[in-house]
Design a protein around this motif. Structure first.
Motif, mmCIF file in Angstrom:
data_model
loop_
_atom_site.group_PDB
_atom_site.id
_atom_site.type_symbol
_atom_site.label_atom_id
_atom_site.label_comp_id
_atom_site.label_asym_id
_atom_site.label_seq_id
_atom_site.Cartn_x
_atom_site.Cartn_y
_atom_site.Cartn_z
ATOM 1 N N PHE A 38 0.834 -1.211 0.000
ATOM 2 C CA PHE A 38 0.000 0.000 0.000
ATOM 3 C C PHE A 38 0.865 1.256 0.000
ATOM 4 O O PHE A 38 0.609 2.195 -0.768
ATOM 5 C CB PHE A 38 -0.924 -0.004 1.216
ATOM 6 N N TRP A 39 1.905 1.290 0.844
ATOM 7 C CA TRP A 39 2.747 2.486 0.916
ATOM 8 C C TRP A 39 3.607 2.642 -0.332
ATOM 9 O O TRP A 39 3.872 3.772 -0.774
ATOM 10 C CB TRP A 39 3.617 2.444 2.171
ATOM 11 N N LEU A 40 4.024 1.545 -0.936
ATOM 12 C CA LEU A 40 4.761 1.632 -2.197
ATOM 13 C C LEU A 40 3.862 2.193 -3.299
ATOM 14 O O LEU A 40 4.280 3.051 -4.091
ATOM 15 C CB LEU A 40 5.284 0.251 -2.601
ATOM 16 N N LEU A 41 2.620 1.700 -3.343
ATOM 17 C CA LEU A 41 1.676 2.217 -4.334
ATOM 18 C C LEU A 41 1.345 3.678 -4.054
ATOM 19 O O LEU A 41 1.152 4.469 -4.988
ATOM 20 C CB LEU A 41 0.397 1.373 -4.328
ATOM 21 N N SER A 42 1.292 4.048 -2.784
ATOM 22 C CA SER A 42 1.049 5.454 -2.417
ATOM 23 C C SER A 42 2.164 6.348 -2.950
ATOM 24 O O SER A 42 1.908 7.478 -3.399
ATOM 25 C CB SER A 42 0.944 5.597 -0.897
ATOM 26 N N LEU A 43 3.397 5.841 -2.898
ATOM 27 C CA LEU A 43 4.522 6.609 -3.429
ATOM 28 C C LEU A 43 4.375 6.813 -4.937
ATOM 29 O O LEU A 43 4.639 7.904 -5.456
ATOM 30 C CB LEU A 43 5.839 5.892 -3.106
ATOM 31 N N VAL A 44 3.940 5.766 -5.631
ATOM 32 C CA VAL A 44 3.676 5.886 -7.075
ATOM 33 C C VAL A 44 2.602 6.937 -7.309
ATOM 34 O O VAL A 44 2.730 7.787 -8.206
ATOM 35 C CB VAL A 44 3.245 4.525 -7.667
ATOM 36 N N TRP A 45 1.536 6.900 -6.514
ATOM 37 C CA TRP A 45 0.438 7.859 -6.669
ATOM 38 C C TRP A 45 0.906 9.288 -6.422
ATOM 39 O O TRP A 45 0.514 10.215 -7.143
ATOM 40 C CB TRP A 45 -0.685 7.503 -5.699
ATOM 41 N N ILE A 46 1.780 9.492 -5.427
ATOM 42 C CA ILE A 46 2.302 10.832 -5.131
ATOM 43 C C ILE A 46 3.090 11.371 -6.317
ATOM 44 O O ILE A 46 2.926 12.521 -6.730
ATOM 45 C CB ILE A 46 3.182 10.797 -3.861
ATOM 46 N N ILE A 47 3.951 10.522 -6.899
ATOM 47 C CA ILE A 47 4.746 10.958 -8.047
ATOM 48 C C ILE A 47 3.837 11.273 -9.226
ATOM 49 O O ILE A 47 4.013 12.293 -9.917
ATOM 50 C CB ILE A 47 5.770 9.875 -8.435
ATOM 51 N N GLN A 48 2.844 10.421 -9.467
ATOM 52 C CA GLN A 48 1.900 10.679 -10.557
ATOM 53 C C GLN A 48 1.127 11.975 -10.322
ATOM 54 O O GLN A 48 0.877 12.744 -11.261
ATOM 55 C CB GLN A 48 0.920 9.521 -10.681
#
Length: 272
Positions: A38-48
């Protein structure tokens, strides 16, 4: 552009790790792995999201005016929905497959954007995707090999116990339950790796205009091997198969993998 290339590669790496985490949680119901994913995907979402804000407030363009830009926004929407679903609707099945599709869309956007805007650096980036495709596929094969060896050890241990022979060697083979669980866990890691490798290969072939054959033996064989190992996980989890039967299935699955790797590669029209 070089810095942007590294950022794209970082996004894909983080997203790939998140995808693996969600798959492991989907199979094993591991909440610690789920939180990490979840936190790894959150990092992707932040960059996007930073990319999206830059396009809207600095470039003054909402990223839906072209097909390629729409792919980016579509991926951002899917990641957003996935994050919400992970917290509001604990349905691991839909979260994982939403992320698989979103990863495919994001990869398609990144490669298309590189081809369109990067010129010289685009060739290098696309080439690196090919290297990642082959490398990740081979790593997945490594985990399947380890799982195969564990299953063989299980079958040998099983025969030793059944015939009451070689008892002094039994302790070196570990417990039957441990061998069974380790074989299962290594397949659980190998399957998402192979899935990611296949996605990388398909998107690369589409974007780079490489001669790609859906009916190529290696392509069909790779999908078949993936399906065989998914069936392994399904009967292991849903049917609760354990022991000798699942170990024999795993052994046959690995033999099919070897046929795909050694024989189908030589018969392929574009694989090595």
């Amino acid at each position: 552009m070089v810095e942007l290339k590294w950022l794209y590669e970082f996004i894909l790496m983080i997203y790939g790790l998140s995808l693996m985490g969600y798959f492991i949680d989907f199979v094993q119901d591991n909440r610690r792995v789920n939180r990490t994913a979840f936190w790894l995907l959150s990092l992707v979402w932040i960059i996007q999201t930073v990319f999206l804000f830059y396009e809207v407030f600095f470039v003054k363009s909402f990223p839906v005016v072209s097909l390629n830009d729409s792919l980016f926004f579509y991926s951002w929407v899917l990641v957003s929905i996935s994050l919400l679903a992970n917290k509001l609707f604990p349905v691991n099945f839909i979260v994982f497959f939403t992320n698989v599709f979103s990863f495919f869309i994001l990869l398609l956007y990144l490669l298309s954007d590189a081809q369109r805007n990067w010129q010289a650096h685009a060739v290098q980036f696309v080439h690196e995707i090919v290297i990642a495709h082959v490398t990740i596929a081979l790593i997945s094969y490594g985990f399947f090999t380890l799982s195969f060896l564990l299953s063989v050890m299980y079958l040998i241990q099983y025969q030793l116990i059944k015939r009451k022979k070689g008892l002094k060697w039994m302790w070196r083979f570990a417990d039957l339950n441990q061998l069974d669980n380790y074989a299962f866990k290594t397949v659980t890691i190998g399957v998402p790796l192979l899935l990611i490798a296949i996605i990388l290969g398909i998107v690369w072939a589409y974007v780079s205009d490489a001669l790609f054959y859906w009916v190529d033996l290696k392509t069909i064989g790779s999908f078949f091997v993936l399906a065989v190992y998914i069936i392994y996980l399904a009967i292991r989890i849903l049917k609760r198969y354990r022991g000798r039967a699942i170990a024999m299935y795993n052994t046959v699955a690995f033999l099919l993998l070897l046929i795909n790797f050694f024989l189908f590669s030589t018969l392929s029209k574009f694989h090595f």
